[in-house]
Write a protein that holds these residues in place. Structure first.
Motif, short mmCIF file in Angstrom:
data_model
loop_
_atom_site.label_atom_id
_atom_site.label_comp_id
_atom_site.label_asym_id
_atom_site.label_seq_id
_atom_site.Cartn_x
_atom_site.Cartn_y
_atom_site.Cartn_z
N PRO A 3 0.32 -8.46 6.36
CA PRO A 3 1.04 -7.66 7.35
C PRO A 3 1.01 -6.17 6.99
O PRO A 3 0.84 -5.80 5.83
N ILE A 4 1.20 -5.33 7.99
CA ILE A 4 1.16 -3.88 7.82
C ILE A 4 2.55 -3.31 8.10
O ILE A 4 3.21 -3.72 9.05
N SER A 50 0.85 -1.20 0.00
CA SER A 50 0.00 0.00 0.00
C SER A 50 0.88 1.24 0.00
O SER A 50 2.09 1.17 0.15
N GLY A 51 0.24 2.38 -0.11
CA GLY A 51 0.96 3.65 -0.14
C GLY A 51 0.93 4.38 1.18
O GLY A 51 1.19 5.59 1.23
N SER A 52 0.66 3.69 2.29
CA SER A 52 0.51 4.36 3.58
C SER A 52 1.82 4.89 4.16
O SER A 52 1.78 5.67 5.11
N MET A 53 2.96 4.49 3.63
CA MET A 53 4.24 4.97 4.14
C MET A 53 4.94 5.93 3.18
O MET A 53 6.10 6.27 3.38
N GLU A 54 4.25 6.34 2.13
CA GLU A 54 4.86 7.29 1.20
C GLU A 54 5.06 8.62 1.91
O GLU A 54 4.28 8.96 2.79
N LYS A 111 1.70 4.24 13.14
CA LYS A 111 0.97 5.10 12.21
C LYS A 111 1.71 5.09 10.88
O LYS A 111 2.93 5.11 10.84
N GLY A 112 0.97 5.07 9.79
CA GLY A 112 1.57 5.21 8.48
C GLY A 112 1.95 6.66 8.23
O GLY A 112 1.20 7.57 8.60
N ASP A 113 3.11 6.90 7.64
CA ASP A 113 3.56 8.27 7.39
C ASP A 113 2.57 9.06 6.54
O ASP A 113 2.46 10.27 6.67
N ASN A 114 1.86 8.37 5.67
CA ASN A 114 0.92 9.02 4.75
C ASN A 114 -0.51 9.03 5.31
O ASN A 114 -1.43 9.47 4.64
N PRO A 172 13.98 0.06 -3.65
CA PRO A 172 12.80 0.66 -4.29
C PRO A 172 12.31 -0.16 -5.48
O PRO A 172 13.10 -0.57 -6.32
N TYR A 173 11.02 -0.42 -5.51
CA TYR A 173 10.29 -1.06 -6.60
C TYR A 173 10.79 -2.46 -6.96
O TYR A 173 10.40 -3.00 -7.99
N ALA A 174 11.64 -3.06 -6.15
CA ALA A 174 12.15 -4.40 -6.46
C ALA A 174 11.07 -5.47 -6.33
O ALA A 174 11.22 -6.56 -6.86
N GLY A 175 9.98 -5.17 -5.64
CA GLY A 175 8.92 -6.15 -5.45
C GLY A 175 7.70 -5.90 -6.31
O GLY A 175 6.65 -6.52 -6.09
N ILE A 176 7.80 -5.01 -7.29
CA ILE A 176 6.64 -4.67 -8.11
C ILE A 176 6.13 -5.89 -8.87
O ILE A 176 4.92 -6.03 -9.11
N PHE A 177 7.02 -6.79 -9.23
CA PHE A 177 6.62 -8.01 -9.93
C PHE A 177 5.69 -8.86 -9.06
O PHE A 177 4.72 -9.43 -9.54
N THR A 178 5.97 -8.91 -7.76
CA THR A 178 5.12 -9.64 -6.82
C THR A 178 3.72 -9.03 -6.78
O THR A 178 2.72 -9.76 -6.74
N ILE A 179 3.65 -7.71 -6.78
CA ILE A 179 2.34 -7.05 -6.77
C ILE A 179 1.57 -7.39 -8.03
O ILE A 179 0.37 -7.68 -7.98
#
Length: 177
Positions: free
Chosen positions: A90-91, A52-56, A111-114, A144-151
């Motif tokens: 997991p979060i 998710s984008g909650s830590m952006e 808390k997520g940064d975002n 960064p972005y090394a897991g995009i294939f998993t998504i």
């Protein structure tokens, strides 16, 4: 497509056995590497992908995180990965507050940064704090972005099975010269 089946029929038993053993060796090697990482990091899941984008803007969706779970104390500001009862995924969030009980038990609030508010609404019903048993690990590094294939594979489950089928067939049918 049908050439593949013709190739299988033309293989002798020794070649086929060799290909099957090579495939099993690849699978066993991957499992040994995973278990070794478990032992080195003291973490059941030493590598996770952010979903998710909650830590952006620090950690983005698709980043690959490396975790440890040593007994060093968690501090405010640490990024942790935790499980919540009744949730499978997991979060990944930051520790914003630590509460030490009279019995020495350490409780965490995240808390997520975002996100605008703390994570209490995400916790299990009646749970106001995280404890050590809820933590999977603490983030030590990320790519960064090394897991995009998993998504992509999670978003398209049929692609996951197709990829596994192709990998299995390729390893079994590849001829060694």
């Amino acid at each position: 497509m049908f050439d593949i089946f013709r190739d299988v029929r033309q293989m002798n038993k020794r070649q086929l056995a060799n290909q099957v053993l090579n495939f099993l060796l690849m699978v066993c090697t991957a499992l040994m590497v995973w278990r070794s990482l478990n032992l080195i990091t003291w973490c059941d899941s030493p590598i996770v992908v952010v979903l998710s984008g909650s830590m952006e803007p620090l950690v983005y969706r698709g980043d690959l995180l490396f975790l440890t779970n040593y007994d060093t104390p968690v501090r405010v500001g640490d990024i942790v990965v935790f499980n919540v009862a009744d949730k499978e995924i997991p979060i990944v969030h930051r520790v914003i507050k630590i509460h030490e009980g009279k019995n020495g038990e350490v409780k965490l609030l995240t808390k997520g940064d975002n996100n605008r508010v703390h994570d209490r609404p995400l916790y299990a019903s009646g749970q106001d704090w995280l404890t050590k048993k809820d933590l999977i690990g603490r983030v030590r590094a990320w790519f960064p972005y090394a897991g995009i294939f998993t998504i992509l594979l999670n978003d398209f489950p049929k692609a996951k099975y197709l990829l596994l089928l192709i990998m299995g067939l390729t390893s079994l049918l590849k001829r060694e010269e």
